[in-house]
Design an enzyme around this catalytic site. Structure first.
Site, PDB file in Angstrom:
ATOM      1  N   GLY A 236     -13.751 -85.502  46.851  1.00 37.12           N
ATOM      2  CA  GLY A 236     -13.151 -86.812  47.207  1.00 37.12           C
ATOM      3  C   GLY A 236     -14.278 -88.086  47.130  1.00 37.12           C
TER       4      GLY A 236
ATOM      5  CD  GLU B  97     -11.993 -77.718  46.932  1.00 32.86           C
ATOM      6  OE1 GLU B  97     -11.192 -78.690  46.591  1.00 32.86           O
ATOM      7  OE2 GLU B  97     -11.362 -76.530  47.164  1.00 32.86           O
TER       8      GLU B  97
ATOM      9  N   GLY C  39     -16.238 -83.334  42.576  1.00 30.84           N
ATOM     10  CA  GLY C  39     -16.171 -83.674  41.128  1.00 30.84           C
ATOM     11  C   GLY C  39     -16.878 -85.135  40.822  1.00 30.84           C
TER      12      GLY C  39
ATOM     13  NE  ARG D 237     -10.726 -92.622  36.545  1.00 32.07           N
ATOM     14  CZ  ARG D 237     -10.885 -93.529  37.142  1.00 32.07           C
ATOM     15  NH1 ARG D 237     -11.445 -94.844  36.845  1.00 32.07           N
ATOM     16  NH2 ARG D 237     -10.603 -93.675  38.453  1.00 32.07           N
TER      17      ARG D 237
ATOM     18  CE1 TYR E  83      -4.737 -91.833  37.989  1.00 32.93           C
ATOM     19  CE2 TYR E  83      -6.630 -91.999  36.633  1.00 32.93           C
ATOM     20  CZ  TYR E  83      -5.523 -91.408  37.256  1.00 32.93           C
ATOM     21  OH  TYR E  83      -5.587 -89.885  37.143  1.00 32.93           O
TER      22      TYR E  83
ATOM     23  CB  CYS F 261       1.148 -98.254  18.197  1.00 32.53           C
ATOM     24  SG  CYS F 261       1.315 -96.268  18.546  1.00 32.53           S
ATOM     25  CD  GLU F 262       1.555 -95.888  24.179  1.00 32.22           C
ATOM     26  OE1 GLU F 262       2.267 -96.691  25.133  1.00 32.22           O
ATOM     27  OE2 GLU F 262       2.032 -94.915  23.663  1.00 32.22           O
TER      28      GLU F 262
ATOM     29  CE1 TYR G 126     -10.642 -85.547  38.136  1.00 29.36           C
ATOM     30  CE2 TYR G 126     -12.139 -87.190  39.045  1.00 29.36           C
ATOM     31  CZ  TYR G 126     -11.691 -85.884  39.056  1.00 29.36           C
ATOM     32  OH  TYR G 126     -11.597 -85.185  40.090  1.00 29.36           O
TER      33      TYR G 126
HETATM   34  N1  LLP Z   1     -10.554 -80.729  45.264  1.00 32.80           N
HETATM   35  C1  LLP Z   1      -9.006 -80.737  44.987  1.00 32.80           C
HETATM   36  C2  LLP Z   1      -7.956 -80.035  45.469  1.00 32.80           C
HETATM   37  C3  LLP Z   1      -8.577 -81.887  44.044  1.00 32.80           C
HETATM   38  O1  LLP Z   1      -7.380 -82.056  43.831  1.00 32.80           O
HETATM   39  C4  LLP Z   1      -9.555 -82.805  43.670  1.00 32.80           C
HETATM   40  C5  LLP Z   1      -9.275 -83.686  42.845  1.00 32.80           C
HETATM   41  C6  LLP Z   1     -11.037 -82.422  43.955  1.00 32.80           C
HETATM   42  C7  LLP Z   1     -11.121 -81.249  44.526  1.00 32.80           C
HETATM   43  C8  LLP Z   1     -11.997 -83.249  43.254  1.00 32.80           C
HETATM   44  O2  LLP Z   1     -12.063 -84.605  43.737  1.00 32.80           O
HETATM   45  P1  LLP Z   1     -13.260 -85.581  43.535  1.00 32.80           P
HETATM   46  O3  LLP Z   1     -14.595 -85.091  44.167  1.00 32.80           O
HETATM   47  O4  LLP Z   1     -13.499 -85.538  41.972  1.00 32.80           O
HETATM   48  O5  LLP Z   1     -12.664 -86.841  43.836  1.00 32.80           O
HETATM   49  N2  LLP Z   1      -7.847 -88.293  37.260  1.00 32.80           N
HETATM   50  C9  LLP Z   1      -8.055 -89.115  38.694  1.00 32.80           C
HETATM   51  C10 LLP Z   1      -8.577 -88.357  39.637  1.00 32.80           C
HETATM   52  C11 LLP Z   1      -7.709 -87.142  40.032  1.00 32.80           C
HETATM   53  C12 LLP Z   1      -8.494 -86.310  41.023  1.00 32.80           C
HETATM   54  C13 LLP Z   1      -7.595 -85.009  41.338  1.00 32.80           C
HETATM   55  N3  LLP Z   1      -8.002 -84.204  42.333  1.00 32.80           N
HETATM   56  C14 LLP Z   1      -9.038 -90.292  38.315  1.00 32.80           C
HETATM   57  O6  LLP Z   1      -9.376 -90.382  37.203  1.00 32.80           O
HETATM   58  O7  LLP Z   1      -9.264 -90.910  39.077  1.00 32.80           O
END
Ligand code: LLP
Length: 403
Positions: free
Chosen positions: A224, A258, A260, A297, A301, A326-327, A355
């Site tokens: 996050g 965890e 991303g 994205r 969002y 077409c959107e 993402y």
């Molecule tokens: N752990 C869990 C349980 C999660 O649900 C997520 C992301 C992560 C770790 C990794 O989070 P990060 O470090 O990437 O923030 N598609 C959306 C983001 C969806 C995130 C879903 N869960 C976007 O493009 O902003």
């Protein structure tokens, strides 16, 4: 960077990833946790290209997976099984079975019903399942509502009281081995305070378990950490780590992160070509060859991505940068100032490494983009552009059943 040469050699639209930047992000985060045992588990959902996963694996990262498909990706890319975790709010029986057979580090369980399924499947298999429970700390993460997950009104995790009961059940089961506690309150977080509070609450629960002789080994703090798309404030990594250290200071736990977006978002750019400009008298549109099927994205969002027009000069004026789909939601940016552009000029959409490609689709029967890596100044293809044959393959062989 010679984007013209990349466009000529690989075609557009194209995802471009800076592997050196990814490594520096990984090292900064791993470094912040120095002095404590930690595992940085790359959340594959952010960018699951096999070469990207292999790059992080080589640096020592594990993998946070949310489907058996992602577990397979992690294994193929060379992530050791003891660094793989399986998270997610719903897991199919075959996925749980697969994870147990592969003997991964642990499964993050999100509900009582899921714990019962994991137990039953472990029993059938005849070996205990290592589990961690996702605790919903009931904290407002203060991020976009679609990516906020830490409140009881969200579908994620279990409340603290129920979690305790599940840990006691797991301790007494011959087929469950509780080894971790997990929370994740949302994505693109820009404030430390909610994470700190969540860590403290979950640590409190872990302490109450010690008294019951349930000794956990892993403290999974989710992911996050937010990144800069425009001018967002960011979380200081040292402060982040020390907030977590503070929460668990008296406990002997390995921190699992965890993560991303933080590792990959600003390592990625999306290169697209201008098809033509169009002025409706009310509005200037720059129509490009990339679209919402490539990078959703903005449509999903209303996310902001900075766009640069490469090598274009002249007086800027406001425009919308749109794709051919077409959107009306098929846009990359709205009301941004760009100089005049012409056919074949290149636009670069920034902060596209997380993402981005993973959320792409074949909508409008568009082929998904190619992806390239840049490392030590050298570029290489890491995903071929999809072909029409790829797209049709699983239908074509069945066409005769209709005709
Ligand atoms: N752990 C869990 C349980 C999660 O649900 C997520 C992301 C992560 C770790 C990794 O989070 P990060 O470090 O990437 O923030 N598609 C959306 C983001 C969806 C995130 C879903 N869960 C976007 O493009 O902003």
């Amino acid at each position: 960077m010679d984007y013209r040469s990349l466009a000529d050699r690989y075609g557009t639209p194209l995802y471009i990833y800076d592997f050196d930047y990814m490594a520096s992000q990984y090292n900064a985060l791993k470094g912040a946790f120095e002095g404590k045992k930690s595992l940085i588990a790359f959340a594959l959902k952010a960018n699951s290209n096999l070469s990207v996963i292999a790059h992080f694996a080589a640096l020592g990262a594990g993998a946070d997976c949310v489907s058996f498909g992602e577990i397979k990706r992690a294994l193929i890319a060379g992530v050791p099984k003891y660094k793989i975790i399986f998270s997610g709010v719903g897991k199919r029986d075959d996925e749980i079975l697969g994870a147990l057979k592969e003997d991964i580090l642990f499964i993050n369980v999100e509900s009582e019903a899921e714990l019962m399924r994991v137990e039953a499947i472990a029993k059938e298999l005849g070996k205990p399942a290592r589990i961690s429970i996702r605790i919903n700390p009931e904290i407002d993460a203060k991020t976009h509502p679609y990516i906020s997950t830490g409140l009881r009104e969200h579908k994620f995790g279990v409340d603290q009281e129920s979690a305790k009961k599940l840990y006691i059940h797991a301790k007494n089961s011959p087929f469950l081995e509780p080894i971790g506690a997990h929370f994740h309150i949302g994505s693109q977080l820009t404030e430390l305070e909610p994470i700190k509070q969540a860590a403290q609450k979950v640590a409190e629960l872990v302490r109450s378990l010690v008294a019951l002789e349930i000794d956990l080994k892993f403290f999974d703090v989710g992911g996050g950490i937010g990144v800069v798309y425009k001018n967002e404030k960011t979380i200081d990594l040292k402060e982040y780590a020390s907030a977590i250290f503070g929460a668990i200071k008296d406990l002997d736990l390995t921190i699992v992160c965890e993560i991303g977006r933080f590792l990959v978002a600003n390592a990625g750019r999306f290169l697209t070509k201008v098809l033509y400009e169009k002025d409706t008298g009310k509005k200037r549109f720059v129509v490009v060859d990339g679209a919402m099927n490539d990078l959703i994205r903005p449509a999903l969002y209303n996310a902001y991505h900075a766009v640069e027009a490469i090598g274009c000069e002249g007086e800027t004026s406001l425009c919308d940068i749109v794709g051919p789909i077409c959107e009306s939601s098929d846009f990359f940016a709205k009301n941004v100032a760009l100089p005049p552009t012409k056919h074949n000029d290149l636009l670069l959409v920034n902060t596209a490494g997380a993402y981005g490609f993973v959320l792409s689709s074949n909508y409008n029967t568009r082929r998904r983009s190619a992806e390239i890596a840049i490392q030590n100044g050298v570029d290489r293809l890491i995903r071929e552009r999809e072909t029409y044959e790829d797209i049709f393959a699983s239908e074509l062989k069945l066409l005769e059943t209709t005709r």
